[in-house]
Design a protein around this motif. Sequence first.
Motif, PDB file in Angstrom:
ATOM      1  N   PRO A   1       0.825  -1.206   0.000  1.00  0.00           N
ATOM      2  CA  PRO A   1       0.000   0.000   0.000  1.00  0.00           C
ATOM      3  C   PRO A   1       0.864   1.263   0.000  1.00  0.00           C
ATOM      4  O   PRO A   1       1.960   1.285   0.548  1.00  0.00           O
ATOM      5  N   ALA A   2       0.371   2.301  -0.637  1.00  0.00           N
ATOM      6  CA  ALA A   2       1.113   3.563  -0.745  1.00  0.00           C
ATOM      7  C   ALA A   2       0.777   4.472   0.428  1.00  0.00           C
ATOM      8  O   ALA A   2       0.182   5.531   0.260  1.00  0.00           O
ATOM      9  N   ASP A   3       1.170   4.055   1.627  1.00  0.00           N
ATOM     10  CA  ASP A   3       0.948   4.907   2.788  1.00  0.00           C
ATOM     11  C   ASP A   3       2.272   5.539   3.208  1.00  0.00           C
ATOM     12  O   ASP A   3       3.327   5.266   2.645  1.00  0.00           O
ATOM     13  N   GLU A   4       2.224   6.400   4.198  1.00  0.00           N
ATOM     14  CA  GLU A   4       3.410   7.178   4.581  1.00  0.00           C
ATOM     15  C   GLU A   4       4.535   6.292   5.100  1.00  0.00           C
ATOM     16  O   GLU A   4       5.708   6.538   4.813  1.00  0.00           O
ATOM     17  N   ALA A   5       4.209   5.237   5.822  1.00  0.00           N
ATOM     18  CA  ALA A   5       5.243   4.361   6.371  1.00  0.00           C
ATOM     19  C   ALA A   5       6.032   3.670   5.256  1.00  0.00           C
ATOM     20  O   ALA A   5       7.264   3.581   5.318  1.00  0.00           O
ATOM     21  N   ASN A   6       5.347   3.209   4.232  1.00  0.00           N
ATOM     22  CA  ASN A   6       6.035   2.541   3.126  1.00  0.00           C
ATOM     23  C   ASN A   6       6.857   3.521   2.297  1.00  0.00           C
ATOM     24  O   ASN A   6       7.935   3.179   1.820  1.00  0.00           O
TER      25      ASN A   6
END
Length: 111
Positions: free
Chosen positions: A64-69
């Motif tokens: 997923p393209a979230d901030e953590a990744n």
Amino acid sequence: MLKGLILGILLGILLVAGGVCYYFSSGRAPVATSAPPIPFEKRLARVALHSYLDKLPHPAPQVPADEANVLAGAKVYKEQCAGATACPTSPRPQWRRGCIRRRRNSSKVRA
């Protein structure tokens, strides 16, 4: 009336196909690398590429393209790739010190 319309459409298709065949078989088509592109070449290639790519399956991304990744990817880039691309904020790694010669100071003029 309908016969004439169908006959006209078929005749138009045959004339266009014959003209294209004549264009290529008469040697008028540019085939050399230095020749200009064939008319509508870029458009035809783009249409063919897009139609091929539209037929391929488009699976969902595995990550997923979230901030953590995104931050984890930036960390991996900084550790493993930034030295190769000469990122100004990263220190020069040991393996890269011998790869590229430094420029001489061209401001000194020989007399």
